[in-house]
Motif scaffolding. Structure first.
Motif, mmCIF file in Angstrom:
data_model
loop_
_atom_site.group_PDB
_atom_site.id
_atom_site.type_symbol
_atom_site.label_atom_id
_atom_site.label_comp_id
_atom_site.label_asym_id
_atom_site.label_seq_id
_atom_site.Cartn_x
_atom_site.Cartn_y
_atom_site.Cartn_z
ATOM 1 N N GLY A 44 33.587 39.910 26.711
ATOM 2 C CA GLY A 44 32.840 41.141 26.517
ATOM 3 C C GLY A 44 32.904 42.143 27.646
ATOM 4 N N THR A 45 33.524 41.796 28.752
ATOM 5 C CA THR A 45 33.538 42.710 29.891
ATOM 6 C C THR A 45 34.841 43.510 29.956
ATOM 7 O OG1 THR A 45 33.256 42.910 32.296
ATOM 8 C CG2 THR A 45 34.484 41.007 31.512
ATOM 9 N N THR A 46 34.713 44.744 30.431
ATOM 10 C CA THR A 46 35.901 45.585 30.657
ATOM 11 C C THR A 46 36.233 45.672 32.146
ATOM 12 O OG1 THR A 46 34.492 47.558 30.722
ATOM 13 C CG2 THR A 46 35.468 46.974 28.597
ATOM 14 N N ASP A 47 35.438 45.006 32.969
ATOM 15 C CA ASP A 47 35.665 44.981 34.409
ATOM 16 C C ASP A 47 36.726 43.926 34.717
ATOM 17 O OD1 ASP A 47 35.451 44.236 37.198
ATOM 18 O OD2 ASP A 47 33.524 45.264 37.271
ATOM 19 N N ALA A 48 37.900 44.360 35.151
ATOM 20 C CA ALA A 48 39.019 43.437 35.371
ATOM 21 C C ALA A 48 38.686 42.352 36.388
ATOM 22 C CB ALA A 48 40.257 44.208 35.816
ATOM 23 N N LYS A 49 37.973 42.719 37.447
ATOM 24 C CA LYS A 49 37.629 41.749 38.486
ATOM 25 C C LYS A 49 36.712 40.663 37.927
ATOM 26 C CE LYS A 49 35.865 41.422 43.224
ATOM 27 N NZ LYS A 49 35.323 42.194 44.380
ATOM 28 N N VAL A 50 35.721 41.091 37.144
ATOM 29 C CA VAL A 50 34.782 40.143 36.539
ATOM 30 C C VAL A 50 35.499 39.272 35.523
ATOM 31 C CG1 VAL A 50 32.709 39.917 35.114
ATOM 32 C CG2 VAL A 50 32.788 41.628 36.937
ATOM 33 N N LYS A 51 36.349 39.887 34.689
ATOM 34 C CA LYS A 51 37.087 39.138 33.673
ATOM 35 C C LYS A 51 38.010 38.103 34.327
ATOM 36 C CE LYS A 51 38.613 41.243 29.953
ATOM 37 N NZ LYS A 51 38.077 40.503 28.767
ATOM 38 N N LYS A 52 38.641 38.486 35.403
ATOM 39 C CA LYS A 52 39.532 37.551 36.100
ATOM 40 C C LYS A 52 38.750 36.336 36.606
ATOM 41 C CE LYS A 52 42.598 37.210 40.120
ATOM 42 N NZ LYS A 52 43.170 37.933 41.296
ATOM 43 N N SER A 53 37.594 36.593 37.223
ATOM 44 C CA SER A 53 36.779 35.506 37.750
ATOM 45 C C SER A 53 36.260 34.607 36.633
ATOM 46 C CB SER A 53 35.599 36.076 38.545
ATOM 47 O OG SER A 53 34.728 35.049 38.961
ATOM 48 N N LEU A 54 35.711 35.210 35.586
ATOM 49 C CA LEU A 54 35.178 34.430 34.473
ATOM 50 C C LEU A 54 36.291 33.686 33.745
ATOM 51 C CD1 LEU A 54 32.567 36.968 33.069
ATOM 52 C CD2 LEU A 54 32.053 34.706 34.021
ATOM 53 N N GLY A 55 37.429 34.353 33.560
ATOM 54 C CA GLY A 55 38.547 33.699 32.902
ATOM 55 C C GLY A 55 38.984 32.449 33.649
ATOM 56 N N LYS A 56 39.042 32.545 34.961
ATOM 57 C CA LYS A 56 39.424 31.377 35.776
ATOM 58 C C LYS A 56 38.400 30.254 35.639
ATOM 59 C CE LYS A 56 42.297 29.451 38.659
ATOM 60 N NZ LYS A 56 42.366 29.855 40.081
ATOM 61 N N GLN A 57 37.129 30.621 35.569
ATOM 62 C CA GLN A 57 36.083 29.610 35.396
ATOM 63 C C GLN A 57 36.197 28.922 34.040
ATOM 64 O OE1 GLN A 57 32.073 31.107 36.500
ATOM 65 N NE2 GLN A 57 33.162 32.750 37.556
ATOM 66 N N VAL A 58 36.427 29.705 32.986
ATOM 67 C CA VAL A 58 36.593 29.131 31.648
ATOM 68 C C VAL A 58 37.791 28.187 31.636
ATOM 69 C CG1 VAL A 58 37.060 29.645 29.219
ATOM 70 C CG2 VAL A 58 35.561 31.156 30.541
ATOM 71 N N TRP A 59 38.867 28.614 32.211
ATOM 72 C CA TRP A 59 40.093 27.818 32.317
ATOM 73 C C TRP A 59 39.803 26.485 33.009
ATOM 74 C CZ3 TRP A 59 44.788 30.213 35.432
ATOM 75 C CH2 TRP A 59 45.823 29.274 35.534
ATOM 76 N N GLU A 60 39.140 26.547 34.153
ATOM 77 C CA GLU A 60 38.863 25.334 34.924
ATOM 78 C C GLU A 60 37.911 24.397 34.179
ATOM 79 O OE1 GLU A 60 37.489 26.982 38.575
ATOM 80 O OE2 GLU A 60 39.516 27.307 39.379
#
Length: 247
Positions: free
Chosen positions: A75-91
C-alpha cells in the motif's frame, strides 16, 4: 556455565508455548475485518512481533507476520519504506518456508516480499541483483503447492511477473493467461481484473481492457472490503488511460 544451565532448566520447566488457536483466529479476524484502519494494522503488527519474539520458529505466526507486512508494503508509494518492508516480508517468508516447506504461505509471501523489494529498487536493478531466480524459486513452489491460495494469489503474482518484466523478457500473453486462470475460479477478485486490464491495455486490447476495468470499478468489495477499496482506488488512473485510448 551456571547461567547456561539455568537457562536450559528454565526452558525445560517453563516451555514457550506456540500461539493458541484462539490467538490465531483473533489475528485473522483483525486482518480480514480491520486492516483498512492504520491503527489496527499497527496493533496487529505489534502483536505478531511480540509473538515472534517469544516463539521465533512458530510457522503460524511467521507467515501471518509476513502477511501484515506485505499489506503495508503493497500500500505504500514510498520507495524507501517499500524496500524495507519488502525485505522484511521476504525474510519472514523464508523463515516460514524453512520451518514448513510443504506449506504454501511461506513460499508465497517470500516471493511477494522479493517482488515488493524489486519494485522499490527498480526492476532492472533487481534483475542485476539476481533476484529473478530467487523470486521464481519461491513463487513456483507456491504455485506447485496451491496456485489458488488467497483467491489465486500465486497465479496473480506470476501473471504480474510476466507483465512487469522489461523487453524482451516481458510476455503479455502469459500474463493474461495466468490472470484468466485465477479469475476463472475467483471472479470476485478485483485485483485480478485490474491486473488483467493493465495487461490488455499494454497489449493493445483497449476494448477488452475496458471490459476488465469495469469489473473493478463496478464490482463489489464485499469479498474483502479493505482489499477491494484499495484496488478500486488504483483502478481510477487505469480506467482514465483506457478511456483516453478509446477516444
Amino acid at each position: 556455565m551456571r547461567s547456561i544451565s539455568l537457562a536450559l532448566f528454565l526452558l525445560a520447566a517453563f516451555p514457550v508455548l506456540a500461539a493458541t488457536p484462539e490467538e490465531l483466529s483473533a489475528w485473522d479476524a483483525q486482518y480480514e475485518q480491520k486492516r483498512g484502519d492504520a491503527a489496527a494494522v499497527k496493533q496487529l503488527d505489534e502483536s505478531l512481533k511480540k509473538a515472534l519474539e517469544a516463539t521465533p520458529d512458530d510457522y503460524e505466526v511467521l507467515w501471518r507476520a509476513a502477511r501484515i507486512r506485505n499489506w503495508q508494503a503493497d500500500g505504500t508509494t514510498d520507495a524507501k519504506v517499500k524496500k524495507s518492508l519488502g525485505k522484511q516480508v521476504w525474510e519472514l517468508g523464508d523463515r516460514a518456508r524453512k520451518v514448513a516447506p510443504d506449506r504454501v504461505e511461506g513460499h508465497y509471501f517470500a516471493a511477494l516480499g522479493i517482488g515488493a523489494y524489486s519494485e522499490a529498487v527498480g526492476i532492472l536493478s533487481a534483475l542485476g541483483e539476481g533476484l529473478e531466480s530467487k523470486y521464481n524459486e519461491r513463487l513456483d513452489a507456491a504455485l506447485k503447492i496451491d496456485g489458488m491460495y488467497g483467491r489465486g494469489g500465486p497465479l496473480l503474482a506470476k501473471g504480474r511477473y510476466f507483465y512487469k518484466l522489461p523487453w524482451p523478457k516481458r510476455d503479455l500473453g502469459k500474463s493474461t493467461s495466468h490472470f484468466q486462470k485465477a479469475l476463472s475460479k475467483h471472479p470476485e477478485t478485483l485485483r485480478g481484473w485490474l491486473y488483467l486490464a493493465e495487461t490488455l491495455l499494454a497489449d493493445g486490447e483497449e476494448k477488452k481492457a475496458h471490459e476488465a476495468i469495469l469489473k473493478v470499478t463496478q464490482g463489489s468489495v464485499g469479498y474483502d472490503p479493505a482489499e477491494g477499496r484499495r484496488v478500486q482506488e488504483w483502478a481510477k488512473p487505469v480506467q482514465a488511460a483506457i478511456e483516453e485510448k478509446l477516444k
